[in-house]
Scaffold this motif. Structure first.
Motif, mmCIF file in Angstrom:
data_model
loop_
_atom_site.group_PDB
_atom_site.id
_atom_site.type_symbol
_atom_site.label_atom_id
_atom_site.label_comp_id
_atom_site.label_asym_id
_atom_site.label_seq_id
_atom_site.Cartn_x
_atom_site.Cartn_y
_atom_site.Cartn_z
ATOM 1 N N SER A 240 0.853 -1.153 0.060
ATOM 2 C CA SER A 240 0.060 0.038 0.170
ATOM 3 C C SER A 240 0.928 1.323 0.005
ATOM 4 N N ARG A 241 2.226 0.965 0.371
ATOM 5 C CA ARG A 241 2.940 2.346 0.432
ATOM 6 C C ARG A 241 3.805 2.320 -0.757
ATOM 7 N N ASN A 242 3.436 1.571 -1.926
ATOM 8 C CA ASN A 242 4.126 1.765 -3.022
ATOM 9 C C ASN A 242 5.658 1.264 -3.244
ATOM 10 N N GLU A 243 6.043 0.179 -2.555
ATOM 11 C CA GLU A 243 7.186 -0.467 -2.573
ATOM 12 C C GLU A 243 7.027 -1.263 -3.870
ATOM 13 N N LYS A 244 8.031 -0.988 -4.874
ATOM 14 C CA LYS A 244 7.993 -1.656 -6.056
ATOM 15 C C LYS A 244 8.686 -2.852 -6.079
ATOM 16 N N ASP A 245 9.363 -3.461 -5.055
ATOM 17 C CA ASP A 245 10.202 -4.713 -5.284
ATOM 18 C C ASP A 245 9.427 -5.965 -4.602
ATOM 19 N N ASN A 246 10.005 -7.070 -5.003
ATOM 20 C CA ASN A 246 9.415 -8.242 -4.452
ATOM 21 C C ASN A 246 9.570 -8.195 -2.978
ATOM 22 N N ILE A 247 8.668 -8.790 -2.122
ATOM 23 C CA ILE A 247 8.423 -8.637 -0.770
ATOM 24 C C ILE A 247 8.744 -10.254 -0.160
ATOM 25 N N THR A 248 9.584 -10.428 0.752
ATOM 26 C CA THR A 248 9.673 -11.673 1.334
ATOM 27 C C THR A 248 9.756 -11.461 2.894
ATOM 28 N N VAL A 249 9.235 -12.246 3.828
ATOM 29 C CA VAL A 249 9.346 -12.516 5.119
ATOM 30 C C VAL A 249 9.469 -13.614 5.699
ATOM 31 N N ALA A 250 10.454 -14.146 6.721
ATOM 32 C CA ALA A 250 10.339 -15.450 7.098
ATOM 33 C C ALA A 250 10.416 -15.310 8.783
ATOM 34 N N LEU A 251 9.646 -15.814 9.567
ATOM 35 C CA LEU A 251 9.694 -16.013 10.957
ATOM 36 C C LEU A 251 10.064 -17.296 11.593
ATOM 37 N N LEU A 252 10.863 -17.421 12.794
ATOM 38 C CA LEU A 252 11.106 -18.352 13.455
ATOM 39 C C LEU A 252 10.988 -17.958 14.766
ATOM 40 N N LYS A 253 10.064 -18.721 15.557
ATOM 41 C CA LYS A 253 9.801 -18.315 17.359
ATOM 42 C C LYS A 253 10.700 -19.511 17.692
ATOM 43 N N CYS A 254 11.407 -19.184 18.905
ATOM 44 C CA CYS A 254 12.151 -20.154 19.592
ATOM 45 C C CYS A 254 11.583 -20.113 20.978
ATOM 46 N N TYR A 255 11.191 -21.194 21.476
ATOM 47 C CA TYR A 255 10.644 -21.386 23.006
ATOM 48 C C TYR A 255 10.918 -22.543 23.337
ATOM 49 N N GLU A 256 10.790 -22.875 24.772
ATOM 50 C CA GLU A 256 11.220 -24.006 25.588
ATOM 51 C C GLU A 256 9.902 -24.772 26.100
#
Length: 256
Positions: A240-256
């Motif tokens: 929505s903010r007009n970013e022109k590039d490809n967009i990728t995000v990855a998440l890893l949550k670490c817990y005990e």
């Protein structure tokens, strides 16, 4: 240590192809319980060959995790793991470079990967994709290997000047398009109940750390569905903010 993870990639609003590639791998071991790896690559190259470069590196790291790592778990050596992943990055640099030479096309990819075993992590990094730790705040773990970051760090350029500099997108090295690559290797200790975020530059350009923390702080990421929903929310915000590039995000949550 236990993990939940997710990754979302989006072609964005202007490009015809998505040259980002990403994977999240979690496996069970007898000695250490769960182990995990996240790899994110942002490809570049003519004739859409950046997509091939990024996918090739992702596949090589995924194959290493599945086929080579199990043989090293019982006699764990972080020095050996560092050497193996650095060698893998350099091999991919040569293979992709030779392929590009045959076609007469320059192609390459960034590489940001993190391996987590027990309570330690190993990051290997080339280019300007990023890894962050999110616990009480958002902390950048990698340094951009870019012309403007080098100039800012040396005091020759301000952050404001960098926003409009003609070389603001120039990488100092990337896998496949550099004669030689020298990856950054970072070894650290996992923070309990923390989230590790990996992103291409298209994800982070128009977001603030406050916006990232609001969606990705560990208390808010209770399951994979929430991780995916919050990731999609931020990707849509970026678009929505007009970013022109490809967009990728990855998440890893670490817990005990």
């Amino acid at each position: 240590m236990n993990f939940i993870g997710t990754a979302i990639t989006d072609v964005g609003i202007s490009k015809k192809s998505n040259q980002d590639s990403v994977c999240v791998k979690i496996a069970e071991t007898k000695k250490y319980g769960q182990v995990a790896m996240v790899v994110l690559c942002d490809g570049m190259g003519g004739l859409d060959k950046g997509e091939l470069a990024s996918a090739t590196v992702i596949n090589s790291f995924s194959n290493w995790f599945e086929n080579e790592l199990p043989g090293q778990i019982n006699k764990l050596s972080w020095k050996q793991l560092s050497s193996d992943l650095e060698k893998l990055a350099k091999e991919q640099n040569y293979i992709i470079g030779q392929y590009g030479n045959k076609l007469g096309v320059s192609l390459g990819t960034t590489l940001t990967a993190m391996l987590v075993i027990d309570s330690k992590y190993l990051i290997i990094h080339v280019g300007d994709s990023r890894a962050y730790s999110i616990a009480d705040s958002v902390e950048q773990l990698t340094e951009d290997q870019t012309f403007i970051h080098r100039e800012i760090k040396a005091g020759r350029m301000t952050a404001e000047e960098a926003k409009t500099h003609p070389k603001r997108n120039m990488l100092l090295q990337c896998v496949g398009a550099s004669r030689n690559v020298e990856p950054d290797i970072i070894i650290g200790k996992i923070k309990k109940n923390s989230v590790y975020m990996f992103c291409s530059d298209g994800f982070r350009h128009v977001l603030t750390n406050e916006e990232i923390y609001e969606s990705f702080n560990p208390a808010n990421l209770t399951d994979v569905n929430t991780m995916e929903q919050n990731s999609r929310y931020l990707i849509d915000l970026v678009k929505s903010r007009n970013e022109k590039d490809n967009i990728t995000v990855a998440l890893l949550k670490c817990y005990e």
